[in-house]
Design a protein around this motif. Structure first.
Motif, PDB file in Angstrom:
ATOM      1  N   VAL A 128       0.864  -1.184   0.000  1.00  0.00           N
ATOM      2  CA  VAL A 128       0.000   0.000   0.000  1.00  0.00           C
ATOM      3  C   VAL A 128       0.899   1.231   0.000  1.00  0.00           C
ATOM      4  CG1 VAL A 128      -1.817   1.273   1.189  1.00  0.00           C
ATOM      5  CG2 VAL A 128      -1.787  -1.238   1.264  1.00  0.00           C
ATOM      6  N   ALA A 129       0.853   2.015  -1.079  1.00  0.00           N
ATOM      7  CA  ALA A 129       1.687   3.211  -1.224  1.00  0.00           C
ATOM      8  C   ALA A 129       0.838   4.456  -1.000  1.00  0.00           C
ATOM      9  CB  ALA A 129       2.315   3.241  -2.611  1.00  0.00           C
ATOM     10  N   SER A 130       1.213   5.250  -0.011  1.00  0.00           N
ATOM     11  CA  SER A 130       0.427   6.424   0.366  1.00  0.00           C
ATOM     12  C   SER A 130       0.866   7.704  -0.316  1.00  0.00           C
ATOM     13  CB  SER A 130       0.487   6.630   1.889  1.00  0.00           C
ATOM     14  OG  SER A 130      -0.024   5.496   2.556  1.00  0.00           O
ATOM     15  N   ASP A 131       2.051   7.717  -0.934  1.00  0.00           N
ATOM     16  CA  ASP A 131       2.558   8.923  -1.582  1.00  0.00           C
ATOM     17  C   ASP A 131       2.144   8.918  -3.052  1.00  0.00           C
ATOM     18  OD1 ASP A 131       3.908  11.033  -2.672  1.00  0.00           O
ATOM     19  OD2 ASP A 131       5.829  10.585  -1.708  1.00  0.00           O
ATOM     20  N   PRO A 132       1.293   9.868  -3.477  1.00  0.00           N
ATOM     21  CA  PRO A 132       0.790   9.842  -4.854  1.00  0.00           C
ATOM     22  C   PRO A 132       1.832  10.234  -5.899  1.00  0.00           C
ATOM     23  CG  PRO A 132       0.003  11.812  -3.743  1.00  0.00           C
ATOM     24  CD  PRO A 132       0.710  10.985  -2.699  1.00  0.00           C
ATOM     25  N   LEU A 133       3.009  10.688  -5.497  1.00  0.00           N
ATOM     26  CA  LEU A 133       3.994  11.179  -6.449  1.00  0.00           C
ATOM     27  C   LEU A 133       5.244  10.307  -6.547  1.00  0.00           C
ATOM     28  CD1 LEU A 133       3.800  14.996  -5.557  1.00  0.00           C
ATOM     29  CD2 LEU A 133       2.591  13.777  -7.368  1.00  0.00           C
ATOM     30  N   SER A 134       5.284   9.194  -5.828  1.00  0.00           N
ATOM     31  CA  SER A 134       6.531   8.428  -5.746  1.00  0.00           C
ATOM     32  C   SER A 134       6.435   7.098  -6.494  1.00  0.00           C
ATOM     33  CB  SER A 134       6.884   8.173  -4.282  1.00  0.00           C
ATOM     34  OG  SER A 134       5.886   7.384  -3.665  1.00  0.00           O
ATOM     35  N   TYR A 135       5.985   7.120  -7.745  1.00  0.00           N
ATOM     36  CA  TYR A 135       5.812   5.852  -8.454  1.00  0.00           C
ATOM     37  C   TYR A 135       7.146   5.147  -8.684  1.00  0.00           C
ATOM     38  CZ  TYR A 135       7.169   8.377 -12.730  1.00  0.00           C
ATOM     39  OH  TYR A 135       7.838   9.107 -13.668  1.00  0.00           O
ATOM     40  N   ARG A 136       8.230   5.899  -8.873  1.00  0.00           N
ATOM     41  CA  ARG A 136       9.540   5.252  -9.032  1.00  0.00           C
ATOM     42  C   ARG A 136       9.947   4.549  -7.747  1.00  0.00           C
ATOM     43  NH1 ARG A 136      10.303  10.120 -11.901  1.00  0.00           N
ATOM     44  NH2 ARG A 136      10.806   9.810 -14.117  1.00  0.00           N
ATOM     45  N   GLU A 137       9.748   5.229  -6.616  1.00  0.00           N
ATOM     46  CA  GLU A 137      10.092   4.623  -5.329  1.00  0.00           C
ATOM     47  C   GLU A 137       9.216   3.401  -5.053  1.00  0.00           C
ATOM     48  OE1 GLU A 137      10.046   5.848  -0.576  1.00  0.00           O
ATOM     49  OE2 GLU A 137      10.052   7.406  -2.123  1.00  0.00           O
ATOM     50  N   THR A 138       7.933   3.499  -5.423  1.00  0.00           N
ATOM     51  CA  THR A 138       7.037   2.363  -5.228  1.00  0.00           C
ATOM     52  C   THR A 138       7.499   1.162  -6.054  1.00  0.00           C
ATOM     53  OG1 THR A 138       5.157   3.832  -4.802  1.00  0.00           O
ATOM     54  CG2 THR A 138       4.654   1.568  -5.448  1.00  0.00           C
ATOM     55  N   ALA A 139       7.848   1.410  -7.310  1.00  0.00           N
ATOM     56  CA  ALA A 139       8.326   0.326  -8.163  1.00  0.00           C
ATOM     57  C   ALA A 139       9.610  -0.285  -7.609  1.00  0.00           C
ATOM     58  CB  ALA A 139       8.541   0.843  -9.581  1.00  0.00           C
ATOM     59  N   ASP A 140      10.531   0.557  -7.135  1.00  0.00           N
ATOM     60  CA  ASP A 140      11.788   0.049  -6.561  1.00  0.00           C
ATOM     61  C   ASP A 140      11.520  -0.792  -5.318  1.00  0.00           C
ATOM     62  OD1 ASP A 140      13.188   1.322  -8.530  1.00  0.00           O
ATOM     63  OD2 ASP A 140      13.709   3.080  -7.315  1.00  0.00           O
ATOM     64  N   THR A 141      10.542  -0.371  -4.487  1.00  0.00           N
ATOM     65  CA  THR A 141      10.204  -1.123  -3.278  1.00  0.00           C
ATOM     66  C   THR A 141       9.658  -2.504  -3.629  1.00  0.00           C
ATOM     67  OG1 THR A 141       9.706   0.915  -2.074  1.00  0.00           O
ATOM     68  CG2 THR A 141       8.806  -1.135  -1.178  1.00  0.00           C
ATOM     69  N   ILE A 142       8.777  -2.568  -4.618  1.00  0.00           N
ATOM     70  CA  ILE A 142       8.216  -3.862  -5.027  1.00  0.00           C
ATOM     71  C   ILE A 142       9.322  -4.794  -5.513  1.00  0.00           C
ATOM     72  CG2 ILE A 142       6.720  -4.996  -6.720  1.00  0.00           C
ATOM     73  CD1 ILE A 142       4.916  -2.490  -6.588  1.00  0.00           C
ATOM     74  N   LYS A 143      10.208  -4.273  -6.342  1.00  0.00           N
ATOM     75  CA  LYS A 143      11.301  -5.111  -6.860  1.00  0.00           C
ATOM     76  C   LYS A 143      12.233  -5.562  -5.723  1.00  0.00           C
ATOM     77  CE  LYS A 143      12.308  -2.124 -10.190  1.00  0.00           C
ATOM     78  NZ  LYS A 143      12.960  -1.518 -11.386  1.00  0.00           N
ATOM     79  N   ARG A 144      12.491  -4.667  -4.771  1.00  0.00           N
ATOM     80  CA  ARG A 144      13.369  -5.020  -3.648  1.00  0.00           C
ATOM     81  C   ARG A 144      12.737  -6.084  -2.769  1.00  0.00           C
ATOM     82  NH1 ARG A 144      13.694  -0.395  -1.794  1.00  0.00           N
ATOM     83  NH2 ARG A 144      12.369  -0.539   0.065  1.00  0.00           N
ATOM     84  N   TRP A 145      11.432  -5.945  -2.496  1.00  0.00           N
ATOM     85  CA  TRP A 145      10.740  -6.946  -1.674  1.00  0.00           C
ATOM     86  C   TRP A 145      10.755  -8.303  -2.375  1.00  0.00           C
ATOM     87  CZ3 TRP A 145       5.656  -4.594   0.772  1.00  0.00           C
ATOM     88  CH2 TRP A 145       6.007  -3.601   1.688  1.00  0.00           C
ATOM     89  N   ARG A 146      10.478  -8.308  -3.658  1.00  0.00           N
ATOM     90  CA  ARG A 146      10.438  -9.580  -4.382  1.00  0.00           C
ATOM     91  C   ARG A 146      11.826 -10.241  -4.417  1.00  0.00           C
ATOM     92  NH1 ARG A 146       6.460  -9.359  -9.642  1.00  0.00           N
ATOM     93  NH2 ARG A 146       4.588  -9.976  -8.484  1.00  0.00           N
ATOM     94  N   THR A 147      12.843  -9.434  -4.614  1.00  0.00           N
ATOM     95  CA  THR A 147      14.205  -9.971  -4.644  1.00  0.00           C
ATOM     96  C   THR A 147      14.583 -10.613  -3.313  1.00  0.00           C
ATOM     97  OG1 THR A 147      14.868  -8.298  -6.262  1.00  0.00           O
ATOM     98  CG2 THR A 147      16.636  -9.394  -5.040  1.00  0.00           C
ATOM     99  N   SER A 148      14.049 -10.034  -2.205  1.00  0.00           N
ATOM    100  CA  SER A 148      14.369 -10.561  -0.871  1.00  0.00           C
ATOM    101  C   SER A 148      13.460 -11.720  -0.463  1.00  0.00           C
ATOM    102  CB  SER A 148      14.286  -9.446   0.169  1.00  0.00           C
ATOM    103  OG  SER A 148      12.950  -8.964   0.264  1.00  0.00           O
ATOM    104  N   GLY A 149      12.579 -12.179  -1.360  1.00  0.00           N
ATOM    105  CA  GLY A 149      11.747 -13.334  -1.082  1.00  0.00           C
ATOM    106  C   GLY A 149      10.358 -13.044  -0.559  1.00  0.00           C
ATOM    107  N   ILE A 150       9.956 -11.781  -0.548  1.00  0.00           N
ATOM    108  CA  ILE A 150       8.601 -11.423  -0.094  1.00  0.00           C
ATOM    109  C   ILE A 150       7.590 -11.752  -1.195  1.00  0.00           C
ATOM    110  CG2 ILE A 150       7.125  -9.568   0.762  1.00  0.00           C
ATOM    111  CD1 ILE A 150       9.439 -10.363   2.614  1.00  0.00           C
ATOM    112  N   ASP A 151       6.481 -12.370  -0.810  1.00  0.00           N
ATOM    113  CA  ASP A 151       5.442 -12.774  -1.765  1.00  0.00           C
ATOM    114  C   ASP A 151       4.486 -11.603  -2.011  1.00  0.00           C
ATOM    115  OD1 ASP A 151       3.679 -14.079  -3.389  1.00  0.00           O
ATOM    116  OD2 ASP A 151       2.857 -15.390  -1.829  1.00  0.00           O
ATOM    117  N   VAL A 152       4.874 -10.702  -2.902  1.00  0.00           N
ATOM    118  CA  VAL A 152       4.052  -9.522  -3.223  1.00  0.00           C
ATOM    119  C   VAL A 152       3.061  -9.906  -4.319  1.00  0.00           C
ATOM    120  CG1 VAL A 152       4.043  -7.107  -3.921  1.00  0.00           C
ATOM    121  CG2 VAL A 152       6.000  -8.031  -2.661  1.00  0.00           C
ATOM    122  N   ARG A 153       1.781  -9.897  -3.990  1.00  0.00           N
ATOM    123  CA  ARG A 153       0.746 -10.311  -4.952  1.00  0.00           C
ATOM    124  C   ARG A 153       0.141  -9.130  -5.727  1.00  0.00           C
ATOM    125  NH1 ARG A 153      -1.427 -15.391  -3.547  1.00  0.00           N
ATOM    126  NH2 ARG A 153       0.328 -16.660  -2.777  1.00  0.00           N
ATOM    127  N   GLY A 154       0.128  -7.963  -5.089  1.00  0.00           N
ATOM    128  CA  GLY A 154      -0.509  -6.811  -5.723  1.00  0.00           C
ATOM    129  C   GLY A 154      -0.094  -5.535  -5.036  1.00  0.00           C
TER     130      GLY A 154
END
Length: 554
Positions: A128-154
């Motif tokens: 859940v991303a609360s900052d409406p202007l940080s789409y790059r940061e949101t994308a980087d967070t998703i990729k980082r979580w997935r790389t570390s083994g987090i099961d990000v579904r959506g």
């Protein structure tokens, strides 16, 4: 008194008629109209009217010695977005706000986790991303979580950048934007779905029951939510730890003069069964409040089939028109004199002036019923008169919402049948005939629905078929005009068998059919004021006649 100017400041247009009162009846010498500036009753509207009188007098050479006006009773018309459901049933909440740019395709379920928090391992999560202007940061967070083994579904986003994020993280993630992030983070579990057509899983109450781990006694809640999202392309449903406040999805409220209070979404039925003028106070979902004499409400989603509404991408909205409790002549009088020092006579009210002016239509009798359709109100006049909120402006608001166009374009689109541009030179009509266009149009307009606008074909929709649009347009006119006239006329007795319709909306080629359906006992025709002014200017010319009567008495 030789020349009198009747000034009708309406909610949409301001109309002026200058007439020579030495003839019987007074002969119109000059007339004109302009869009009303600001709200009816405001100083801006009065100054615009004063300038129109000056310009008309200068252009025509007829300078009035007296100006006749009425007290100004403003009408407010607007379209108000609503949540999908009236209240959040039990522990379930719908979290999205009708997004138009979701990304991905599929269903995802999991525990909501804020973007800046430490995600749990071993379970499915929804970022859940609360900052409406940080789409790059949101994308980087998703990729980082997935790389570390987090099961990000959506992912759920506050802003409208779902597709920007999706383009940076891959095609296997379901992302919905325009979501209430604070409420999402209060949920224990969330299910979201994006589909190319309409949602399937989230429209299934048994799916919600299983994947949101609901109790058996929550099946009715799941059924309500499933029905609410059924015609949507995407949806987000969350399960809270405890039942939510019933006001969470409140649409607003309307208080009647008898003290009863109804949800604004359900106000239509209460208004339809009560006489005009039965309202007292209105509260919108955003907290805005106003005292009102009358109101009329149209639920945009009730105007068509689910398939047509889906093609038009209609979101749940209410079109609301409200009539102020009182009228005032002081503000308009003072503001008018700032620009034009002519003496002003405040005469009667708009309904009385409309009746006097409308009955100068050739063929009308003294007892002919007058139906005055203005921008904001409908007046029905017999021996007395009844005024109700909701008319041309409300119809424009509905047409604009249905077609997804501006109010200015809706003023043209609402006036009658449309056509479909088949080639740069040929168009199909609603009767399935084909005709040549007056001039060739760009090839990019092929496939668009259009009407004849001020500068040629005015395109307004490529999503709807001609059949869809005809049904939606006529349904809007029945809801705004026909049903409203039926309500307003409910307590009136008609001694006459004829009626004359006047006002701007009467120029619509389909309005007389609506009026005849609402009042089948009357033969209804279109006004032609003083035999030359057409269906407009009834109030303005009626003010001239009333002011002339007053001056002759004194």
């Amino acid at each position: 008194m030789t020349l009198i100017a009747g000034v009708d400041i309406g909610n949409s247009t301001t109309e002026v008629v200058i007439a020579d009162t030495t003839t019987v009846p007074p002969e119109p010498c000059a007339w004109d109209r302009v869009p009303t500036r600001g709200a009816k009753g405001s100083p801006e509207a009065a100054r615009r009217a004063a300038r129109l009188v000056q310009r008309l007098a200068r252009r025509s050479g007829f300078t009035p010695e007296l100006v006749a006006m009425t007290p100004q009773q403003p009408v407010l018309t607007g379209v108000h977005a609503l949540p999908r459901v009236q209240r959040a049933p039990g522990r379930l909440v719908i979290l999205d706000d009708h997004p138009t740019t979701p990304a991905g395709n599929g269903v995802a379920c999991g525990r909501p986790v804020a973007q800046g928090a430490e995600p749990p391992r071993g379970i499915a999560v929804i970022l859940v991303a609360s900052d409406p202007l940080s789409y790059r940061e949101t994308a980087d967070t998703i990729k980082r979580w997935r790389t570390s083994g987090i099961d990000v579904r959506g992912a759920l986003l506050v802003g409208d950048e779902a597709r920007l994020v999706h383009a940076r993280v891959g095609s296997d993630l379901v992302i919905v934007d325009r979501v209430n992030a604070d409420l999402a983070l209060r949920c224990e579990l969330i299910a979201l779905e994006v589909n190319d057509f309409v949602v399937g899983a989230l429209a299934d109450p048994l799916y919600l029951l299983a994947h949101l781990e609901l109790l058996q006694n929550e099946i009715p809640d799941a059924t309500i939510v499933a029905a609410a999202v059924r015609e949507s392309r995407c949806a987000v449903v969350g399960r809270l730890p405890v039942a939510v406040d019933n006001d969470l999805h409140q649409a607003g409220s309307l208080t009647f003069t008898d003290g009863s209070v109804v949800n604004l979404r359900e106000a239509r039925d209460g208004l339809a069964t009560r006489p005009a003028g039965s309202t007292a106070h209105l509260v919108f979902a955003n907290g805005t409040q106003q005292d009102v004499f009358d109101a009329w409400v149209v639920d945009i989603q009730s105007l068509g089939s689910p398939a047509a509404l889906r093609r038009a991408a209609i979101t749940p909205e209410l079109a609301v028109s409200t009539l102020a409790t009182t009228g005032d002549a002081t503000v308009a009088d003072l503001a008018f004199r700032e620009v034009n020092p002519l003496p002003i006579m405040i005469v009667g009210n708009e309904a009385r002036a409309a009746a006097v002016g409308a009955r100068t239509t050739p063929g009308c009798a003294k007892d002919t019923v007058v139906i005055d359709l203005g921008g904001g109100t409908i007046d029905i006049i017999t021996d007395g008169s009844v005024t109700g909120a909701g008319s041309g402006d409300l119809l424009s608001a509905c047409i604009g919402a249905l077609a997804g166009i501006s109010l200015g374009a809706a003023e043209w689109v609402k006036q009658g049948p449309a056509f479909r541009i088949e080639t740069p030179s040929i168009a199909s009509s609603e009767t399935l005939s084909q005709d040549f266009l007056p001039t060739r149009v760009p090839g990019s307009l092929v496939g668009w629905l259009a009407v004849n606008g001020p500068a040629g074909p005015l395109p307004f929709s490529r999503a709807l078929t001609l059949g869809d649009w005809r049904l939606l347009r006529l349904a809007a006119k029945r809801a705004v005009i026909e049903d409203n006239v039926r309500r307003i006329s409910g307590g009136l007795q008609f001694d006459s068998r004829t009626a004359v319709a006047v006002g701007g909306p009467v120029g619509d080629r389909e309005i007389l059919a609506c009026l005849s359906s609402a009042l089948p006992a009357l033969a209804i025709g279109r006004g032609n004021i003083a035999g030359i002014l057409g269906h407009r200017f009834a109030v303005a010319y009626g003010l001239v006649l009333l002011a002339n009567q007053e001056t002759q008495r004194t």
